[in-house]
Write an enzyme that holds these catalytic residues in place. Structure first.
Site, mmCIF file in Angstrom:
data_model
loop_
_atom_site.group_PDB
_atom_site.id
_atom_site.type_symbol
_atom_site.label_atom_id
_atom_site.label_comp_id
_atom_site.label_asym_id
_atom_site.label_seq_id
_atom_site.Cartn_x
_atom_site.Cartn_y
_atom_site.Cartn_z
ATOM 1 N N LYS A 174 0.846 -1.205 0.000
ATOM 2 C CA LYS A 174 0.000 0.000 0.000
ATOM 3 C C LYS A 174 0.876 1.248 0.000
ATOM 4 C CE LYS A 174 -0.097 -0.447 4.978
ATOM 5 N NZ LYS A 174 -0.765 -1.085 6.112
ATOM 6 N N ARG B 247 -10.654 -0.289 14.332
ATOM 7 C CA ARG B 247 -10.392 0.585 13.202
ATOM 8 C C ARG B 247 -11.199 0.046 12.027
ATOM 9 N NH1 ARG B 247 -4.177 1.108 11.208
ATOM 10 N NH2 ARG B 247 -4.745 -0.901 10.359
ATOM 11 N N TYR C 289 17.520 29.953 5.850
ATOM 12 C CA TYR C 289 16.434 30.697 6.497
ATOM 13 C C TYR C 289 16.680 30.850 7.989
ATOM 14 C CZ TYR C 289 13.288 30.466 2.453
ATOM 15 O OH TYR C 289 12.709 30.622 1.230
ATOM 16 N N MET D 27 12.410 24.322 1.244
ATOM 17 C CA MET D 27 11.430 23.539 0.486
ATOM 18 C C MET D 27 12.096 22.661 -0.575
ATOM 19 S SD MET D 27 8.123 24.807 -1.726
ATOM 20 C CE MET D 27 7.353 25.663 -0.359
HETATM 21 C C1 LIG Z 1 0.078 -2.008 6.694
HETATM 22 C C2 LIG Z 1 -0.458 -3.314 7.099
HETATM 23 C C3 LIG Z 1 0.393 -4.414 7.269
HETATM 24 C C4 LIG Z 1 1.903 -4.298 7.238
HETATM 25 O O1 LIG Z 1 2.350 -3.784 8.467
HETATM 26 P P1 LIG Z 1 3.895 -3.508 8.782
HETATM 27 O O2 LIG Z 1 3.895 -3.041 10.191
HETATM 28 O O3 LIG Z 1 4.342 -2.454 7.831
HETATM 29 O O4 LIG Z 1 4.634 -4.773 8.579
HETATM 30 C C5 LIG Z 1 -0.200 -5.632 7.534
HETATM 31 N N1 LIG Z 1 -1.550 -5.765 7.644
HETATM 32 C C6 LIG Z 1 -2.384 -4.722 7.525
HETATM 33 C C7 LIG Z 1 -3.841 -4.913 7.688
HETATM 34 C C8 LIG Z 1 -1.880 -3.456 7.258
HETATM 35 O O5 LIG Z 1 -2.698 -2.401 7.161
#
Ligand SMILES: *Cc1c(COP(=O)(O)O)cnc(C)c1O
Length: 347
Positions: free
Chosen positions: A40, A134, A250, A298
């Site tokens: 992701k 969640r 800056y 920046m």
């Molecule tokens: C992001 C995520 C993972 C991976 O977690 P890490 O801590 O990066 O290894 C696994 N399962 C779910 C549901 C996630 O959202």
């Protein structure tokens, strides 16, 4: 016809061998379970379209993204049916896309279970909430007929604090095992990267590492297994000599104690090299250490070239960006350090 884009002055050094080796280490540490991969947020900022084929060639067959747009972006590089969407189907259009593309949704609620079935359904995954509060179906709702009607491949849950030694890990593991006994499914999955180190009763059939694939070390006992994957690199745009008493950047937060030679590099907070690196970051070239001087701006950062007289305009320098150390220096999490890296890097 427009001319070709010249090479940018900013690139993400990426070590595919280290990525491969990290997945293999996590797969081995997963014991009887196979390791999947969380890709992701564009592969935690590395570029999911680069990461997925490398991991697939290493033997990884299960990829997790958050959004449907992320699954869409992987359609031509991922094996059919290998990508799953953690957010699940929010609309009928999501369901239609999943069915047409062979992308498996993670069902997170009774609402989503009904929507998935109504839209044609088929193979899916089920997220059970064991304490994160969640996303996920509540333990108390697992007996609902909309859940019983699902064709569940992976029954998953997600650990709240796997990187800590807390009694809550075992509580979540026990709830996940109860859920596994209550709902028909093919494979069980609980552990993220840190959870893999908690032992075999957290492994099930499939683990879901993310951060450790990309060089994060969420638990100290993993340190020897995980290699750094990503190194931000920038070109020196200008070299200048600064006299004693002059200030840099800056708000004039750095004053030269004596005459010094400095370089201005094409990297700033808009690229994810945030202001917390001001006066603390370090770059390297040819084995020499080049500290950050004054504020990160920046698009620009100034570094000390006093001990690197050979460096000139156009030469490249590499940030110290080993995630555990970078996190200790900046206070950013290892996750943030990767996902903030911006779009101007050549990847
Ligand atoms: C992001 C995520 C993972 C991976 O977690 P890490 O801590 O990066 O290894 C696994 N399962 C779910 C549901 C996630 O959202």
């Amino acid at each position: 016809m427009f001319p070709d884009l010249p090479q940018p002055a900013l690139r993400l050094g990426f070590d595919p061998d280290a990525l491969r080796s990290n997945w293999q280490a996590l797969d081995r540490l997963s014991g009887q379970a196979r390791a999947g991969a969380a890709v992701k947020a564009d592969g935690y900022g590395l570029g999911a379209r680069e990461v997925v084929p490398i991991l697939h060639a290493a033997g990884c067959h299960d990829f997790f993204v958050a959004h449907w747009s992320e699954a869409h972006a992987l359609l031509d590089v991922a094996a059919p049916g290998s990508v799953s969407v953690l957010h699940g189907p929010l609309t009928d259009a999501d369901v239609a896309f999943a069915v047409a593309s062979g992308t498996a949704p993670v069902i997170n609620s009774l609402e989503q279970a009904r929507r998935w079935r109504a839209g044609g359904g088929g193979r899916c995954h089920l997220m059970v909430d064991t304490g994160m509060n969640r996303l996920g179906v509540a333990m108390a709702d697992l007996g609902d007929e909309s859940v019983a009607a699902l064709d569940v491949d992976v029954l998953l849950s997600h650990l709240v604090s796997a990187e800590e030694d807390t009694g809550f890990n075992a509580i979540q593991r026990d709830r996940w095992q109860q859920a596994r006994a209550a709902v028909r499914h093919q494979r069980g999955s609980l552990a993220n990267s840190a959870g893999i180190a908690l032992g075999s009763d957290y492994h099930g059939d499939l683990t879901r590492p993310g951060i450790a694939l990309y060089g994060g070390v969420p638990r100290a006992e993993m340190a020897g297994e995980i290699r750094q994957v990503v190194r931000p690199q920038a070109a020196i745009l200008q070299v200048r000599n600064v006299a004693a008493g002059e200030t840099i950047g800056y708000n004039a937060t750095f004053t030269a104690a004596g005459p010094m030679r400095v370089g201005t590099i094409a990297l700033g907070y808009a690229d994810g090299y945030l202001r917390c690196w001001s006066g603390k970051g370090r770059f390297r070239a040819n084995g020499q250490v080049l500290p950050v001087l004054g504020r990160v701006s920046m698009d620009l950062t100034v570094i000390d070239l006093s001990h690197a007289p050979a460096l000139r305009e156009g030469d490249w320098v590499t940030a110290d960006y080993a995630l555990p150390e970078a996190s200790a220096t900046t206070g950013l999490s290892q996750y943030e350090l990767l996902t903030v890296l911006g779009h101007r890097f050549a990847r």
